[in-house]
Each structure stands twice: as structure tokens, then as C-alpha cells.
Design a protein around this motif. Structure first.
Motif, short mmCIF file in Angstrom:
data_model
loop_
_atom_site.label_atom_id
_atom_site.label_comp_id
_atom_site.label_asym_id
_atom_site.label_seq_id
_atom_site.Cartn_x
_atom_site.Cartn_y
_atom_site.Cartn_z
N SER A 163 4.94 -5.95 -12.17
CA SER A 163 4.44 -6.65 -10.97
C SER A 163 4.78 -5.85 -9.72
O SER A 163 5.94 -5.50 -9.50
CB SER A 163 5.08 -8.04 -10.86
OG SER A 163 4.68 -8.86 -11.93
N LYS B 57 6.78 -10.62 -13.80
CA LYS B 57 6.77 -9.95 -15.10
C LYS B 57 6.88 -8.45 -14.88
O LYS B 57 6.74 -7.95 -13.76
CB LYS B 57 5.49 -10.29 -15.87
CG LYS B 57 4.22 -9.80 -15.19
CD LYS B 57 3.00 -10.09 -16.06
CE LYS B 57 1.74 -9.50 -15.44
NZ LYS B 57 0.56 -9.70 -16.29
N VAL B 58 7.13 -7.73 -15.95
CA VAL B 58 7.26 -6.27 -15.88
C VAL B 58 5.97 -5.66 -15.36
O VAL B 58 4.87 -6.00 -15.81
CB VAL B 58 7.60 -5.69 -17.27
CG1 VAL B 58 7.60 -4.17 -17.23
CG2 VAL B 58 8.93 -6.22 -17.74
N CYS C 142 4.26 -14.47 -6.70
CA CYS C 142 5.64 -14.91 -6.89
C CYS C 142 6.41 -14.73 -5.59
O CYS C 142 6.03 -13.92 -4.73
CB CYS C 142 6.32 -14.15 -8.03
SG CYS C 142 6.51 -12.39 -7.69
N PHE D 19 5.86 -16.68 -10.90
CA PHE D 19 6.64 -16.03 -11.94
C PHE D 19 6.46 -14.53 -11.83
O PHE D 19 5.47 -14.03 -11.30
CB PHE D 19 6.24 -16.53 -13.34
CG PHE D 19 4.82 -16.23 -13.71
CD1 PHE D 19 4.48 -15.07 -14.39
CD2 PHE D 19 3.80 -17.13 -13.40
CE1 PHE D 19 3.18 -14.79 -14.74
CE2 PHE D 19 2.50 -16.87 -13.75
CZ PHE D 19 2.18 -15.70 -14.42
N LYS E 95 -5.06 -7.68 -18.08
CA LYS E 95 -3.68 -8.15 -17.97
C LYS E 95 -2.80 -7.16 -17.20
O LYS E 95 -1.82 -7.55 -16.58
CB LYS E 95 -3.10 -8.41 -19.36
CG LYS E 95 -2.92 -7.16 -20.21
CD LYS E 95 -2.28 -7.51 -21.54
CE LYS E 95 -2.03 -6.25 -22.37
NZ LYS E 95 -1.39 -6.59 -23.67
N ASP E 96 -3.16 -5.86 -17.25
CA ASP E 96 -2.33 -4.86 -16.58
C ASP E 96 -2.61 -4.75 -15.10
O ASP E 96 -1.80 -4.23 -14.34
CB ASP E 96 -2.53 -3.48 -17.24
CG ASP E 96 -2.05 -3.47 -18.68
OD1 ASP E 96 -1.10 -4.21 -18.98
OD2 ASP E 96 -2.63 -2.73 -19.49
N LYS F 47 14.05 -6.79 -15.51
CA LYS F 47 14.07 -8.18 -15.02
C LYS F 47 15.44 -8.53 -14.45
O LYS F 47 15.56 -9.54 -13.76
CB LYS F 47 13.72 -9.14 -16.17
CG LYS F 47 14.71 -9.15 -17.29
CD LYS F 47 14.30 -10.14 -18.39
CE LYS F 47 15.33 -10.16 -19.50
NZ LYS F 47 14.97 -11.11 -20.57
#
Length: 404
Positions: free
Chosen positions: A374, A371-372, A343, A369, A336-337, A404
């Protein structure tokens, strides 16, 4: 011609059972809503059979038994309609099927199941269609490591009006004549395999011939199954159950790269472990109605091969799908990291608050989208500015968005 049992009529809402009555009269005695539901479900089955190119009709409305399949409403739970089903089978056997079911002295026998019975050891259940079997007959049967030649020690039959699978005491016979099911007790049946014929060899040349015949049958049956380069390894107790499981996997779009019949051994785990390098999600053995040898389980735990066992195909499927979903979930969590999701952003000039590190600005998400964490890159923009008489090329990169 064959019959179709419309089973589970007892599940119809408001069904009132009368197992000792004609099922037609039982249907007529039901409430209007129950009859309506029965007719609706019957029509659906008729349509499904028609889609397969088969004409069908309820047996008491069948216009032509030679061209239409008879549907018999039954309930295996309450026994409604079972008498009608048996009567139709007997009627077919005595009329249009008389020649095909007539008795022949030529042996026709198929191994149906291999079982271990306390006090008897490993036995085989066979379906004797034609011919006869005698105690001390020398038989040739299919085996996991090649044909098995052994001698019949006992012919066992259940008590009258009992199923062959019942746990009651058996009657011992010296001779059995077709057609009926019989349990055979003999030596060296531990690795016997169900799904292929049984032969009686009276001479050595017959024994050699039947050995070769069984090997050819098994080779032909297995060679007709198309395997994939990547997929699960499938193990089943009989040839028939193997074919049923493979068909279910094919419909479920689960590839299979290896097949075998009988208990799971170390060599099966070795073959399945090949998938650990190709595609780890398929490093799995689906063992249907077979036992797993202790050494095989220990080896599987050591190398990382997962073995699923079940006596019902659907349970085996559910276990594998649950395992694969859990594997995907772990992979998502693990990466996930480092995973980058696409986006498209548009910088809002009126909301640029800080142009130095850390850059703080407002954006509009136009696609995907964010996210933190990216990684982001702004459009390359070249700006000419004169400072102390020199051209300065400014290239702006937004490396991270910290808020964000």
C-alpha cells in the motif's frame, strides 16, 4: 372472476393423499398439525392477495363469489383437489361466465407454440377459441421476419383424453371447431412466432389487411418495452415468454438493452457485441427456450459475446449471475496489485526504529485497512534546522511500508 389453485398441498408435512375424494373431506381427515400448517399457509396467501387489492377466500368458505376470489387446494403431483378445480371452472362457465364463453362463428385463434415433430416437420400449436379451421384454409400467422402466409396441410388432434403435448400418434381432421387446442401442419413454419393471433384470409385484400394488422400488433407490443442504454440482450421463443422474462429481469434489477423473438442469429450477436465497448459484463445474450444458430455461436465465440440458453427462467438467471460474479472475481484478481484501499494511520513516536530507507516504525490503524504494497504518505511536516548557517526544510514522506 378467476380461480387460484393453492398447489402443492402434498408438500404439507404428514399429508395423506386421496385423489378420488372431495378435497374438503381429505383436509378434514388430515392430522391436526397438517391442518394447522395448511391454514397458516392459506392465511399468508390471502394476505399477499389483499396487498394487491384482491379479496380471497377458500372456495368452500367464499361468502360472495363475485367479490371474493376462490382458492382451491390442489396437488398437480397427486391429483388431490383437481376434480374440485375442474368442477368450479365448469360451474363458472355455465353461470356467471356463460355469455363470455358462448360460441361465436368469428374466428378467434392464437398461436401458442412452434414445434418440430419428426415426420411432420415444423408445426404450430394453436388455441382455437371461436370459429373453425379447415384443411386447405389460407392462414396468416406472425413470423420473425414478418407475417407468414401459408396453407393448412393437416389439422392434428391428440387421442381422446390425451394432452396436445403427448408423443402419441395424432388423429387427422378435415375441420376443427372451437374451442380446443389443435396442431397445424403447413409449409414455411420454420420462422413462425408464437404469442399473436392467427387469421384466415379467403381473398387477397384480406391477406394484405391481416399482414398489416399482425405487423402493427407486434410493433405495438415491442415498442411498449422500455430498453436501457446498457444491458443484456434478451431472446425468447414467444411474445408471452419474452414479457415474463423481462419482468423477472426488471424485478431482479438486471438491465436489458435489446430484445428479439425467435432463434439467435448473427445479427443478434452483432447487436449484443456493442456492449463490449460500453460495459463488457452485459455483452451477453439470454436465450430463453430458443435455439442458437451454428453461425451465430461461432461469431459469438470469435467476438467475445457470451450466450446462455435455458428452458427455465430461473436457470437462465442463475447462469448469468454466476457469470457476472466470476467476471468480478477475475477483475479483482487482475487489479489487486494496483488497487489502493483507503486507510488512516497514526505514527507511534516511541516505536520509530529506523528513519532511513527502509523506514521501520510502529503505527496504529485508525480507519480502513492496510496491506503489503500500500502506498502511504505522511502528514507534511516542515522543520527548520540550522546547519552551517543555512535553513534546511525537511519534508518527510513515507512511501512504502515494507513490513506490517
Amino acid at each position: 372472476p378467476f380461480l387460484v389453485a393453492l398447489n402443492k398441498i402434498d408438500r404439507l408435512f404428514g399429508w395423506k393423499t386421496k385423489p378420488h375424494s372431495d378435497v374438503v373431506k381429505v383436509l378434514e381427515s388430515q392430522a391436526p398439525n397438517t391442518r394447522a400448517e395448511f391454514e397458516k399457509r392459506t392465511d399468508e396467501v390471502i394476505v399477499q392477495l389483499a396487498e394487491q387489492g384482491l379479496n380471497a377466500a377458500l372456495y368452500y368458505k367464499n361468502p360472495d363469489i363475485k367479490n371474493y376470489i376462490s382458492l382451491v387446494p390442489t396437488s398437480a403431483h397427486t391429483s388431490d383437489g383437481i376434480g374440485n378445480l375442474m368442477a368450479l371452472i365448469v360451474n363458472f362457465s355455465q353461470t356467471i361466465l356463460a355469455k363470455r364463453v358462448s360460441y361465436s362463428k368469428e374466428l378467434q385463434c392464437t398461436v401458442m407454440e412452434v414445434k418440430t415433430i419428426p415426420g411432420l416437420g415444423t408445426t404450430i400449436d394453436v388455441c382455437l377459441v371461436n370459429g373453425e379451421l379447415n384443411v386447405h384454409d389460407r392462414i396468416v400467422i406472425p413470423g420473425q421476419e414478418g407475417p407468414i402466409v401459408t396453407q393448412i396441410r393437416g389439422l392434428l388432434m391428440p387421442q381422446p383424453n390425451r394432452d396436445l403435448r403427448s408423443k402419441n400418434s395424432y388423429q387427422i381432421h378435415k375441420k376443427i371447431k372451437g374451442a380446443q387446442g389443435v396442431k397445424i401442419a403447413a409449409k414455411e413454419l420454420e420462422k413462425a412466432m408464437a404469442g399473436l393471433p392467427l387469421f384466415v384470409a379467403n381473398r387477397q385484400d384480406e391477406e394484405d389487411y391481416y399482414r398489416e394488422e399482425l405487423q402493427t400488433m407486434l410493433k405495438h407490443a415491442l415498442s411498449s418495452i422500455r430498453l436501457k442504454d446498457s444491458g443484456v440482450f434478451v431472446q425468447a421463443s414467444t411474445l408471452g415468454s419474452l414479457e415474463a422474462l423481462l419482468e423477472f429481469l426488471r424485478v431482479s434489477k438486471i438491465p436489458y438493452a435489446g430484445i428479439s423473438i425467435g432463434p439467435v442469429h448473427k445479427k443478434d450477436v452483432t447487436m449484443a457485441s456493442i456492449m463490449l465497448e460500453k460495459d463488457p459484463q452485459y455483452a451477453v445474450i439470454l436465450a430463453f427456450d430458443v435455439r442458437v444458430e451454428r453461425e451465430a455461436q461461432e461469431m459469438a465465440d470469435h467476438v467475445g459475446v457470451t450466450i446462455f440458453t435455458a428452458d427455465i427462467i430461473y436457470h437462465l438467471f442463475d447462469k448469468f449471475m454466476g457469470y457476472r460474479d466470476e467476471l468480478k472475481k477475475k477483475k479483482r484478481e487482475e487489479f489487486k496489485d494496483v488497487a489502493v484501499f483507503p486507510c488512516k494511520l497514526k505514527i507511534l513516536p516511541q516505536f520509530i526504529f529506523n528513519t532511513r530507507d527502509p523506514i521501520v516504525c510502529g503505527v496504529r490503524v485508525e480507519g480502513g485497512f492496510i496491506k503489503v504494497g500500500s502506498p502511504l504518505c505522511a502528514m507534511c511536516e516542515e522543520v527548520n534546522a540550522e546547519r552551517e548557517g543555512k535553513d534546511v526544510r525537511l519534508r518527510i514522506f513515507f512511501e512504502h511500508i515494507f513490513d506490517k
